[in-house]
Design an enzyme around this catalytic site. Structure first.
Site, mmCIF file in Angstrom:
data_model
loop_
_atom_site.group_PDB
_atom_site.id
_atom_site.type_symbol
_atom_site.label_atom_id
_atom_site.label_comp_id
_atom_site.label_asym_id
_atom_site.label_seq_id
_atom_site.Cartn_x
_atom_site.Cartn_y
_atom_site.Cartn_z
ATOM 1 N N ASP A 128 57.477 58.958 68.164
ATOM 2 C CA ASP A 128 58.811 59.676 66.690
ATOM 3 C C ASP A 128 59.669 59.559 66.372
ATOM 4 O OD1 ASP A 128 55.528 60.508 66.650
ATOM 5 O OD2 ASP A 128 55.289 62.724 66.691
ATOM 6 N N ARG A 247 43.792 48.562 49.049
ATOM 7 C CA ARG A 247 43.168 48.764 49.672
ATOM 8 C C ARG A 247 44.104 50.250 50.662
ATOM 9 N NH1 ARG A 247 39.487 46.922 47.556
ATOM 10 N NH2 ARG A 247 37.394 45.068 48.057
HETATM 11 O O1 F6P Z 1 53.722 62.480 68.788
HETATM 12 C C1 F6P Z 1 52.770 61.292 68.723
HETATM 13 C C2 F6P Z 1 52.348 61.406 67.659
HETATM 14 O O2 F6P Z 1 51.370 59.708 68.142
HETATM 15 C C3 F6P Z 1 52.405 61.649 66.064
HETATM 16 O O3 F6P Z 1 52.308 60.678 65.802
HETATM 17 C C4 F6P Z 1 50.762 61.710 65.933
HETATM 18 O O4 F6P Z 1 50.675 62.524 64.702
HETATM 19 C C5 F6P Z 1 50.407 62.309 67.257
HETATM 20 O O5 F6P Z 1 51.098 62.091 68.433
HETATM 21 C C6 F6P Z 1 48.329 62.207 67.400
HETATM 22 O O6 F6P Z 1 47.923 62.819 68.620
HETATM 23 P P1 F6P Z 1 46.341 62.349 69.120
HETATM 24 O O7 F6P Z 1 46.790 61.723 69.221
HETATM 25 O O8 F6P Z 1 47.006 64.729 70.207
HETATM 26 O O9 F6P Z 1 45.652 62.551 68.315
#
Ligand code: F6P
Length: 323
Positions: A128, A247
């Protein structure tokens, strides 16, 4: 300091393995014995520690995921689990721990001080790119490259059918992945949580594109946008266009996997070595980061999620170029 341990925690990020390799090899170079903790804080609670040698980390610099496994561990925050983890560390005579993860990992490491005075050093790993104290988090560069490769493919089929695609990307409540990848793919628009989404403006923009016979349109939607994900935004917009065939693609966890980019490998390696040097220099409860291309140290308390204002000139690029 004679014996240290390394763990990966929270969401995995491409480049974690490169950082583990750097920690292990730099530790051994400095005469340390290095242990790996399996499954992040879960392994610390359960006493799941394994010795790591130079050859254990051979052939992993290029691999996504983490050879140490990772987890999000709410139970670690309980008194009982912290005490248990502390006992394992004392029994194994571990003198320092390097934790690879995000703000949740550093918060947990900071809280652990109430039960165990072991020095912790953090290495920022999250796709992120939303941590204070570093310009860059391990995994971000690979994630944006993954988005670019995926959307290039979507562009081919969008163009072949004259279609409008809403592509949802990760980032939680940060729009960094969306913003950078939208510039990289030449998207017609980008929607991010850091700026207010103006649906009417988006509709006008798409209309303009159609009138000048654009053959495809790509809208990058950050999963944290206040208007919702790609499906919700598409729903609001598509009733205005009977001419566009619409889409939706949610890229999802492919953004977290894959071989790390060269930049992620290099920075993970720099930060892994810096983490060892920080422990040896007596630093503790800090995250090592990269600020203006120099190694910087930030106390765990300040290494929190941050959403700095987005540079408006970057946001404007997409508007200028899609006109
Ligand atoms: O923080 C990293 C991240 O990939 C975010 O971008 C995303 O919202 C979240 O983790 C998804 O988490 P999980 O793998 O627990 O679904």
């Amino acid at each position: 300091m004679k014996r240290i341990a390394v763990l990966t925690s929270g969401g995995d990020a491409p480049g974690m393995n490169a950082a583990i390799r750097a920690v292990v090899r730099a530790g051994i170079y400095n005469g340390l014995e290095v242990f790996g903790i399996i499954g992040g804080f879960e392994g610390m609670i359960d006493g799941d520690f394994i010795p790591l040698h130079a050859e254990t980390v051979s052939n992993i610099i290029q691999r996504g995921g983490t050879i140490l496994k990772t987890s999000r561990s709410p139970r670690f925050l309980t008194q009982e689990c912290m005490r248990g983890a502390s006992n394992h560390i004392t029994n194994l005579s571990i003198d320092g721990i390097i934790a690879l993860g995000g703000d949740g990992t550093f918060r947990a490491a900071d809280d652990f001080q109430q039960y165990c005075q072991i020095p912790f050093i953090g290495v920022p790993c999250t796709i992120d790119n939303d941590l204070a104290g570093t310009d860059y988090t391990i995994g971000f560069d690979t994630a944006i490259n993954t988005v670019v490769h995926a959307v290039d493919k979507i562009r081919d089929t969008a163009d072949a059918h004259n279609r409008l695609f809403f592509v949802e990307v990760m980032g939680n409540d940060s729009g960094q992945i969306a913003l950078m990848s939208s510039i990289g793919v030449g998207a017609e628009a980008v929607l991010i949580p850091e700026s207010i989404t103006d649906t009417d403006h988006l509709i006008q923009l798409l209309d303009k594109g159609w009138n000048r016979k654009k053959t495809s349109c790509i809208i990058i939607v950050s999963e944290g946008d206040e208007e919702g994900g790609a499906a919700q935004v598409a729903e609001k917009v598509k009733s205005h266009f009977d001419y566009y065939d619409t889409r939706i693609t949610v890229l999802g966890h492919i953004q977290r996997g894959g071989n790390p980019s060269c930049m992620d490998r290099v920075n993970a390696t720099r930060l892994g070595v810096a983490a060892i040097e920080a422990l040896l220099a007596g630093r503790k409860h800090e995250m090592v980061g990269i600020v203006n291309n120099q190694i910087a140290y930030t106390p765990f308390k300040n290494a929190v999620k941050q959403h700095p204002p987005i540079d408006p000139s970057l946001l404007k690029i997409t508007t200028i170029l899609s006109a």
